[in-house]
Design an enzyme around this catalytic site. Structure first.
Site, PDB file in Angstrom:
ATOM      1  N   HIS A   1      -1.153   7.140  -6.525  1.00 48.62           N
ATOM      2  CA  HIS A   1      -1.430   7.964  -5.344  1.00 48.62           C
ATOM      3  C   HIS A   1      -0.159   8.749  -5.036  1.00 48.62           C
ATOM      4  CE1 HIS A   1       0.898   4.928  -3.293  1.00 48.62           C
ATOM      5  NE2 HIS A   1       0.052   3.980  -3.676  1.00 48.62           N
TER       6      HIS A   1
ATOM      7  N   HIS B   1       3.275   7.009  -5.210  1.00 50.76           N
ATOM      8  CA  HIS B   1       3.878   6.843  -6.543  1.00 50.76           C
ATOM      9  C   HIS B   1       4.486   8.161  -7.023  1.00 50.76           C
ATOM     10  CE1 HIS B   1       0.717   3.550  -6.931  1.00 50.76           C
ATOM     11  NE2 HIS B   1       1.818   2.912  -7.240  1.00 50.76           N
TER      12      HIS B   1
END
Ligand code: PAF
Length: 281
Positions: free
Chosen positions: A34, A37
């Site tokens: 997502h 990250h």
């Protein structure tokens, strides 16, 4: 961007890069990527010549078999997201590639692992240390990037690097939140619409706690947070502790020196979410 499934392929590429004097930034993940990250990957890209992202759902850090079974695995979507960043290598090994034989190493993090996540998820940090130390050994990064949502994990990994004298710079990256304040997490995709609607209250309650800190003692603030979230009906607090950032011991007074972090774990149905807020620098 190249996808490697084996240690041999990864090491061939990295050996060549290292001999060319290139620096290596590493972002270990369990996938289901997502924007949180991606913020780590982008920072690694700014600070290094090569970026390696590992995607590996590590069985040894799950103390609940159904959590391991249900953990989202979305390699194609992960690759598509990573292609929007600068990332040279994705390492997505099988369990046998990482653990050809069971890893029987036991790490001792003392009081850092007996509280909060370590208390409620016995063996979790031993599993994290097993996989992260193996990955560091394979990648030999100059720097590795970790999100501060997993505050205790960040502490444990820094401690592991000092203990094992690993020459890796551990870079802490700020929590990335949805517009409504929910900390981004791979587990958010598992929330029901009903739970998804209420979980932003976790962060808003932490923000209120920060405002209250001047008027109430830490123990009172702790109780208010737990009572408030539990009173919403759909959420169940597993723990909320206001701890010293270095020792992870619960503080008894705001006068104590050092940064204090309020760390929380909450069940939204079967989905367990964690978050934290910094009380003082
Ligand atoms: O934070 C995570 O996603 C995992 O604990 C890590 C660091 C990738 C180890 O499996």
């Amino acid at each position: 961007m190249e996808l490697f499934r084996t240690i041999l392929e990864l090491q061939q590429a990295l050996t060549a890069d290292r001999s060319a004097g290139l620096t290596i930034g590493f972002v270990p993940t369990m996938g289901a990527l997502h924007p949180g990250h991606l913020s780590l990957v982008n920072r690694a890209g700014v600070e290094n010549d090569r970026v390696v992202v590992s995607i590996f759902v590590n069985p040894t850090q799950f103390n609940d078999p159904s959590d391991l079974r249900n953990y989202p695995r979305t390699l194609d979507a992960d690759m598509a997201l990573l292609s929007t960043c600068r990332c040279e290598y994705v390492f997505a090994p099988s369990v046998d590639e990482i653990y050809p034989v069971p890893d029987i190493r036991k790490f001792d993090f003392g009081s850092l692992e007996s509280v909060m996540e370590g208390h409620f998820r016995p063996g979790h940090f031993n599993g994290v240390a097993q996989v992260v130390s193996k990955l560091f050994d394979l990648v030999k990064p100059d720097k590795a990037y970790f999100g501060l949502k997993d505050f205790q994990q960040y502490s444990i990994i820094k401690n592991m690097c000092s203990m094992l004298k690993l020459p890796v710079g551990i870079v802490a990256c700020d929590i990335v939140r949805e517009a409504d304040g929910l900390a981004m997490s791979s587990r958010n995709t598992l929330l029901t619409p009903e739970h998804r609607a209420i979980v932003p209250q976790i962060y808003s309650t932490l923000q209120n706690a920060l405002k209250e800190a001047g008027q109430f003692r830490p123990e009172e603030v702790r109780k208010h947070v737990i009572d408030r979230i539990n009173s919403l009906g759909l959420l169940q607090v597993e723990y909320f502790e206001i701890v010293d950032e270095l020792t992870l011991k619960a503080i008894s007074s705001w006068e104590q020196k050092g940064t204090k972090v309020g760390c929380i774990a909450v069940f939204a149905g079967k989905v367990r979410l964690i978050d934290n807020i910094v009380f003082a620098k």
